[in-house]
Write a protein that holds these residues in place. Structure first.
Motif, PDB file in Angstrom:
ATOM      1  N   ASP A 144     -34.485   5.466  15.961  1.00  0.00           N
ATOM      2  CA  ASP A 144     -33.379   4.695  16.400  1.00  0.00           C
ATOM      3  C   ASP A 144     -33.346   3.382  15.926  1.00  0.00           C
ATOM      4  N   ARG A 201     -31.762  -0.785  12.858  1.00  0.00           N
ATOM      5  CA  ARG A 201     -32.107  -2.356  13.100  1.00  0.00           C
ATOM      6  C   ARG A 201     -32.950  -3.142  12.194  1.00  0.00           C
ATOM      7  N   GLN A 214     -31.382  -3.324   8.748  1.00  0.00           N
ATOM      8  CA  GLN A 214     -30.200  -4.547   8.728  1.00  0.00           C
ATOM      9  C   GLN A 214     -31.056  -5.787   8.601  1.00  0.00           C
ATOM     10  N   SER A 217     -24.188  -5.142  12.604  1.00  0.00           N
ATOM     11  CA  SER A 217     -23.699  -4.698  13.862  1.00  0.00           C
ATOM     12  C   SER A 217     -24.753  -4.114  14.805  1.00  0.00           C
ATOM     13  N   GLU A 218     -25.817  -3.342  14.368  1.00  0.00           N
ATOM     14  CA  GLU A 218     -26.770  -2.989  15.081  1.00  0.00           C
ATOM     15  C   GLU A 218     -27.880  -4.185  15.574  1.00  0.00           C
TER      16      GLU A 218
END
Length: 173
Positions: free
Chosen positions: A142, A146, A149, A164-165
Motif C-alpha cells: 500500500d 506513495r 510518487q 494524488s497519493e
C-alpha cells in the motif's frame, strides 16, 4: 502475453557478507559504498526472482546508517519485492550486522531500491503483478505507490500536482 502473478515470498533473498579489511575505512568501519554495492546485488537478485528477467537499478531511496558496522562483523541483507508496477518493481532491504563472538546483532540499515525489467536489447518489458499475503506485505504494498510518487516528483518525472497519493497525506478531500 499474459504474465503470471507472483507472491512477495517468491522474491525473498538473504545475502551474507563478512566485513574484511579491504571493505573498511581507516577507522575499521565498513565503507558505505561497499554496503550499497552489496545491497544493490541482493536487491537485484530479489527483483530478478520476481521478474524472471534481467533488471537494472533505476533508483535508490535515502539510505541512513544507524551505527557503524565493524571489521569482522557478518552482514545479513534481506530483500523482498514490495510492489510491481508496469515495468518496474520496488524492493525493500533490511540490513543486520552481527558480531559472531559476542552474539550481538543489530539492524543497521533499511532502504528501497527500484529496478526496471529489460529484454536482451535493453528495452523495458512488463513485469508480473505482485500479490501481497501477510499484513506486513500488504502495508508495504500500500505504501509503495506513495514512495513511487515521491521518487518521481523528486526526480522531476512527475508534477507534484499529479501525485494524488502524496497529496492525500496532507490534504483532506
Amino acid at each position: 502475453m499474459s504474465l503470471k502473478k507472483k507472491f512477495a515470498r517468491e522474491s525473498f533473498t538473504i545475502m551474507n557478507e563478512l566485513v574484511l579489511p579491504n571493505d573498511t575505512n581507516t577507522l575499521n568501519n565498513l565503507m558505505g559504498g561497499r554496503l550499497l554495492h552489496w545491497m544493490d546485488i541482493a536487491a537485484a537478485i530479489s527483483a530478478q526472482k520476481h521478474c524472471n528477467r534481467i533488471v537494472v537499478t533505476a533508483s535508490v531511496d535515502n539510505v541512513s546508517f544507524k551505527q557503524p558496522i565493524k571489521l569482522g562483523d557478518v552482514i545479513t541483507i534481506e530483500a523482498k519485492v514490495t510492489r510491481a508496477f508496469n515495468t518496474s518493481v520496488e524492493v525493500r532491504l533490511d540490513v543486520w550486522a552481527e558480531n559472531i563472538p559476542s552474539g550481538a546483532r543489530q539492524k543497521s540499515n533499511e532502504a528501497y531500491y527500484t529496478f526496471v525489467a529489460v529484454d536482451q536489447s535493453a528495452r523495458t518489458i512488463p513485469v508480473p503483478e505482485l500479490v501481497p499475503e501477510t499484513p506486513e506485505e500488504i502495508d508495504l504494498f500500500d505504501g509503495a505507490l506513495r514512495r513511487r510518487q515521491l521518487r518521481l516528483v523528486l526526480g522531476g518525472k512527475m508534477d507534484p500536482d499529479e501525485a494524488s497519493e502524496l497529496k492525500a497525506l496532507f490534504f483532506k478531500a
